[in-house]
Design a protein around this motif. Structure first.
Motif, PDB file in Angstrom:
ATOM      1  N   GLY A   1     -14.705 119.588  73.628  1.00 29.81           N
ATOM      2  CA  GLY A   1     -15.733 120.422  74.225  1.00 29.81           C
ATOM      3  C   GLY A   1     -16.994 119.631  74.530  1.00 29.81           C
ATOM      4  N   SER A   2     -17.333 118.681  73.656  1.00 30.17           N
ATOM      5  CA  SER A   2     -18.484 117.820  73.892  1.00 30.17           C
ATOM      6  C   SER A   2     -18.235 116.888  75.071  1.00 30.17           C
ATOM      7  CB  SER A   2     -18.794 117.006  72.632  1.00 30.17           C
ATOM      8  OG  SER A   2     -19.113 117.845  71.552  1.00 30.17           O
ATOM      9  N   VAL A   3     -17.000 116.420  75.208  1.00 29.50           N
ATOM     10  CA  VAL A   3     -16.647 115.569  76.357  1.00 29.50           C
ATOM     11  C   VAL A   3     -16.785 116.355  77.657  1.00 29.50           C
ATOM     12  CG1 VAL A   3     -14.779 114.260  77.444  1.00 29.50           C
ATOM     13  CG2 VAL A   3     -15.110 114.126  74.965  1.00 29.50           C
ATOM     14  N   VAL A   4     -16.313 117.600  77.655  1.00 29.94           N
ATOM     15  CA  VAL A   4     -16.445 118.457  78.841  1.00 29.94           C
ATOM     16  C   VAL A   4     -17.909 118.591  79.226  1.00 29.94           C
ATOM     17  CG1 VAL A   4     -16.177 120.794  79.743  1.00 29.94           C
ATOM     18  CG2 VAL A   4     -14.344 119.784  78.370  1.00 29.94           C
ATOM     19  N   LYS A   5     -18.744 118.906  78.251  1.00 30.46           N
ATOM     20  CA  LYS A   5     -20.160 119.130  78.521  1.00 30.46           C
ATOM     21  C   LYS A   5     -20.837 117.883  79.061  1.00 30.46           C
ATOM     22  CE  LYS A   5     -23.844 121.620  78.563  1.00 30.46           C
ATOM     23  NZ  LYS A   5     -23.978 122.773  79.479  1.00 30.46           N
ATOM     24  N   LEU A   6     -20.538 116.745  78.486  1.00 32.20           N
ATOM     25  CA  LEU A   6     -21.161 115.498  78.913  1.00 32.20           C
ATOM     26  C   LEU A   6     -20.785 115.152  80.350  1.00 32.20           C
ATOM     27  CD1 LEU A   6     -22.964 113.205  77.730  1.00 32.20           C
ATOM     28  CD2 LEU A   6     -20.850 111.967  77.269  1.00 32.20           C
ATOM     29  N   ILE A   7     -19.504 115.285  80.681  1.00 30.98           N
ATOM     30  CA  ILE A   7     -19.054 114.967  82.044  1.00 30.98           C
ATOM     31  C   ILE A   7     -19.600 115.984  83.035  1.00 30.98           C
ATOM     32  CG2 ILE A   7     -17.041 114.742  83.544  1.00 30.98           C
ATOM     33  CD1 ILE A   7     -15.506 113.611  81.158  1.00 30.98           C
ATOM     34  N   ALA A   8     -19.639 117.265  82.634  1.00 31.14           N
ATOM     35  CA  ALA A   8     -20.173 118.299  83.515  1.00 31.14           C
ATOM     36  C   ALA A   8     -21.641 118.048  83.841  1.00 31.14           C
ATOM     37  CB  ALA A   8     -20.010 119.672  82.876  1.00 31.14           C
ATOM     38  N   ALA A   9     -22.369 117.426  82.905  1.00 33.24           N
ATOM     39  CA  ALA A   9     -23.783 117.127  83.119  1.00 33.24           C
ATOM     40  C   ALA A   9     -23.993 115.883  83.978  1.00 33.24           C
ATOM     41  CB  ALA A   9     -24.476 116.948  81.772  1.00 33.24           C
ATOM     42  N   GLY A  10     -22.908 115.190  84.317  1.00 33.34           N
ATOM     43  CA  GLY A  10     -23.012 114.056  85.226  1.00 33.34           C
ATOM     44  C   GLY A  10     -22.758 112.698  84.628  1.00 33.34           C
TER      45      GLY A  10
ATOM     46  N   ALA B   1      -4.402 121.423  78.979  1.00 35.13           N
ATOM     47  CA  ALA B   1      -4.634 122.502  78.020  1.00 35.13           C
ATOM     48  C   ALA B   1      -5.634 122.106  76.948  1.00 35.13           C
ATOM     49  CB  ALA B   1      -3.314 122.912  77.378  1.00 35.13           C
ATOM     50  N   GLU B   2      -5.657 120.814  76.585  1.00 39.51           N
ATOM     51  CA  GLU B   2      -6.547 120.352  75.526  1.00 39.51           C
ATOM     52  C   GLU B   2      -8.020 120.420  75.926  1.00 39.51           C
ATOM     53  OE1 GLU B   2      -3.171 117.351  73.698  1.00 39.51           O
ATOM     54  OE2 GLU B   2      -4.839 116.537  74.857  1.00 39.51           O
ATOM     55  N   PHE B   3      -8.278 120.500  77.227  1.00 37.31           N
ATOM     56  CA  PHE B   3      -9.649 120.660  77.711  1.00 37.31           C
ATOM     57  C   PHE B   3      -9.946 122.075  78.182  1.00 37.31           C
ATOM     58  CE2 PHE B   3      -9.522 115.996  78.025  1.00 37.31           C
ATOM     59  CZ  PHE B   3     -10.751 115.691  77.463  1.00 37.31           C
ATOM     60  N   GLN B   4      -8.921 122.770  78.688  1.00 35.77           N
ATOM     61  CA  GLN B   4      -9.166 124.081  79.291  1.00 35.77           C
ATOM     62  C   GLN B   4      -9.712 125.093  78.294  1.00 35.77           C
ATOM     63  OE1 GLN B   4      -8.855 124.553  82.707  1.00 35.77           O
ATOM     64  NE2 GLN B   4     -10.092 126.323  82.130  1.00 35.77           N
ATOM     65  N   VAL B   5      -9.240 125.061  77.050  1.00 35.98           N
ATOM     66  CA  VAL B   5      -9.715 126.017  76.050  1.00 35.98           C
ATOM     67  C   VAL B   5     -11.217 125.874  75.826  1.00 35.98           C
ATOM     68  CG1 VAL B   5      -9.170 124.491  74.091  1.00 35.98           C
ATOM     69  CG2 VAL B   5      -9.327 126.966  73.738  1.00 35.98           C
ATOM     70  N   TRP B   6     -11.725 124.642  75.903  1.00 35.98           N
ATOM     71  CA  TRP B   6     -13.158 124.418  75.676  1.00 35.98           C
ATOM     72  C   TRP B   6     -13.967 124.678  76.943  1.00 35.98           C
ATOM     73  CZ3 TRP B   6     -12.749 125.007  70.966  1.00 35.98           C
ATOM     74  CH2 TRP B   6     -11.734 124.399  70.229  1.00 35.98           C
ATOM     75  N   ILE B   7     -13.367 124.438  78.106  1.00 30.50           N
ATOM     76  CA  ILE B   7     -14.018 124.835  79.359  1.00 30.50           C
ATOM     77  C   ILE B   7     -14.248 126.333  79.358  1.00 30.50           C
ATOM     78  CG2 ILE B   7     -13.723 125.026  81.862  1.00 30.50           C
ATOM     79  CD1 ILE B   7     -12.186 122.362  81.772  1.00 30.50           C
TER      80      ILE B   7
ATOM     81  N   GLY C   1     -15.408 127.290  87.365  1.00 25.68           N
ATOM     82  CA  GLY C   1     -15.030 126.372  88.432  1.00 25.68           C
ATOM     83  C   GLY C   1     -15.887 125.128  88.533  1.00 25.68           C
ATOM     84  N   GLN C   2     -16.849 124.973  87.643  1.00 26.58           N
ATOM     85  CA  GLN C   2     -17.746 123.811  87.714  1.00 26.58           C
ATOM     86  C   GLN C   2     -16.999 122.506  87.454  1.00 26.58           C
ATOM     87  OE1 GLN C   2     -21.286 124.222  85.327  1.00 26.58           O
ATOM     88  NE2 GLN C   2     -21.839 122.066  85.492  1.00 26.58           N
ATOM     89  N   VAL C   3     -16.048 122.537  86.520  1.00 24.03           N
ATOM     90  CA  VAL C   3     -15.244 121.355  86.235  1.00 24.03           C
ATOM     91  C   VAL C   3     -13.773 121.737  86.174  1.00 24.03           C
ATOM     92  CG1 VAL C   3     -17.055 120.142  84.967  1.00 24.03           C
ATOM     93  CG2 VAL C   3     -15.520 121.667  83.736  1.00 24.03           C
ATOM     94  N   ARG C   4     -12.913 120.781  86.505  1.00 17.71           N
ATOM     95  CA  ARG C   4     -11.474 120.952  86.406  1.00 17.71           C
ATOM     96  C   ARG C   4     -10.954 120.077  85.279  1.00 17.71           C
ATOM     97  NH1 ARG C   4      -8.901 118.555  90.003  1.00 17.71           N
ATOM     98  NH2 ARG C   4      -6.961 119.750  89.925  1.00 17.71           N
ATOM     99  N   ALA C   5     -10.089 120.622  84.448  1.00 12.75           N
ATOM    100  CA  ALA C   5      -9.567 119.868  83.314  1.00 12.75           C
ATOM    101  C   ALA C   5      -8.944 118.546  83.765  1.00 12.75           C
ATOM    102  CB  ALA C   5      -8.543 120.705  82.555  1.00 12.75           C
ATOM    103  N   ALA C   6      -8.194 118.568  84.838  1.00 13.65           N
ATOM    104  CA  ALA C   6      -7.480 117.366  85.296  1.00 13.65           C
ATOM    105  C   ALA C   6      -8.414 116.238  85.711  1.00 13.65           C
ATOM    106  CB  ALA C   6      -6.560 117.728  86.463  1.00 13.65           C
ATOM    107  N   ASP C   7      -9.675 116.556  86.016  1.00  6.68           N
ATOM    108  CA  ASP C   7     -10.630 115.535  86.446  1.00  6.68           C
ATOM    109  C   ASP C   7     -11.327 114.850  85.274  1.00  6.68           C
ATOM    110  OD1 ASP C   7     -10.065 116.187  89.083  1.00  6.68           O
ATOM    111  OD2 ASP C   7     -11.707 117.653  89.194  1.00  6.68           O
ATOM    112  N   LEU C   8     -11.106 115.333  84.064  1.00 12.10           N
ATOM    113  CA  LEU C   8     -11.855 114.841  82.916  1.00 12.10           C
ATOM    114  C   LEU C   8     -11.184 113.679  82.198  1.00 12.10           C
ATOM    115  CD1 LEU C   8     -12.787 118.308  81.362  1.00 12.10           C
ATOM    116  CD2 LEU C   8     -14.147 116.927  82.937  1.00 12.10           C
TER     117      LEU C   8
END
Length: 349
Positions: free
Chosen positions: A97-106, A305-311, A323-330
């Motif tokens: 979830g922290s990885v998602v947030k960091l990448i989503a922030a740029g 799936a390992e990222f989608q639950v936290w997205i 829709g801000q981030v896609r799991a496959a792009d992370l």
């Protein structure tokens, strides 16, 4: 031991930490290669009294001429991946979830391999004292929960537990997470400085063996088995150092499989030996409680799936837009040469 409340709300922390790291990363992230060749030295942060999978991989000889350069220790996944994003280290690991947030922030980083997770042997438990009146999610309103850092695995699972048990956003806001070093969390619970202690792995088993505490819930009970955290490298590092990146990722993947197929006693003995050889005056007694890395997929390979639950969790909290981030792009598995076809079957559960 004094306990200080967080200076910002959980949501504010998630937003500000991600944005700050992203802003820094855009200006300072660099690959540590010299001249025109690839770097063979990887700077990283470790953890007191434990052996990380990269440290194990190096000791097992899986890195060849690639070496690790320890720059200090951390107890925070978000801090660890921010250090990688800003070029202070070459890789870092955190809750997905922290990885998602960091990448989503740029932040220009990519997850490359899972390194810890949850299974029947390795899980995080939310513990209260044996005589505590806390028996349900609703009993947590107005209570203090000791976590290792804000905006990461422990807090996310706490929120999901509260949501699934019918608490409103306003009621959830009254449950107060307090940041504590993991090695001090059990003590804080026993001294009644907090009401709930989140304990995992060897620290959990050691605390349970001492008696006097009971679990309120565990993340395994809540979500079942899953890989919870990944190591990240910057996009720039991956581009400048593809061979080194492959050696690192594949070496860690081999170390994961080594822990699956090697008798537990030998894994522990190897870890104790590694700690003694590095000479940092660390206590190795907690290592006797090690059971597994908990990584779900072969060689730590990553799935959507390992990222989608936290997205979904971050969207539900308003920290991300749908829709801000896609799991496959992370993430990418392209540097991981270990697959089910190349890995032996585990010899123990």
């Amino acid at each position: 031991m004094p306990v200080s409340p967080p200076a910002a709300s959980r949501r504010q922390f998630l937003v500000l930490a991600g944005l700050a790291a992203a802003a820094s990363a855009c200006g300072t992230a660099t690959a540590s290669s010299g001249g025109g060749g690839e770097t063979t030295r990887l700077r990283y942060q470790g953890s007191v009294g434990t052996v990380t999978l990269p440290e194990l991989a190096q000791d097992l000889g899986y890195f060849g001429n690639v070496t690790l350069d320890w720059v200090g220790n951390t107890i925070s996944g978000p801090q660890d991946i921010q250090s990688a994003a800003t070029g202070q280290t070459d890789f870092g690991g955190a809750f997905n979830g922290s990885v998602v947030k960091l990448i989503a922030a740029g932040a220009p980083v990519k997850a490359v391999i899972g390194y810890y997770g949850v299974d029947q042997a390795s899980y995080e438990g939310y513990y209260v004292l044996e005589g505590s009146p806390i028996r349900s999610a609703r009993d947590l309103i107005g209570k203090k929960v000791g976590v290792n850092t804000l905006g990461a695995h422990y807090e996310a699972l706490l929120d999901i537990y509260l949501q699934r048990n019918g608490l409103s956003p306003g009621e959830i806001a009254k449950v107060e997470p307090l940041v504590l070093p993991p090695v001090n969390t059990e003590q804080a619970l026993r001294q009644k400085q907090i009401d709930v202690a989140v304990l995992g792995g060897i620290l959990r088993d050691k605390a349970v063996a001492a008696g006097g505490i009971r679990p309120l819930f565990t993340d395994f009970e809540l979500l079942g088995p899953f890989t919870a955290g990944t190591y990240v490298l910057t996009n720039r590092f991956l581009k400048a150092n593809p061979t080194t990146s492959r050696i690192f990722v594949t070496g860690v993947a081999k170390a994961i499989e080594w822990t699956r197929t090697t008798p537990r006693e030998q894994v522990i003995a190897r870890s104790v030996d590694i700690i003694k050889k590095r000479g940092r005056n660390e206590d190795t007694s907690a290592l006797q409680y090690w059971k597994s890395a908990g990584v779900a997929e072969t060689g730590g390979r990553i799935s959507d799936a390992e990222f989608q639950v936290w997205i979904d969790w971050l969207v539900s909290h308003g920290d991300l837009k749908a829709g801000q981030v896609r799991a496959a792009d992370l993430y990418t598995n392209s540097f991981n040469d270990v697959t089910a076809a190349t890995s032996p079957s585990p010899s123990r559960s």
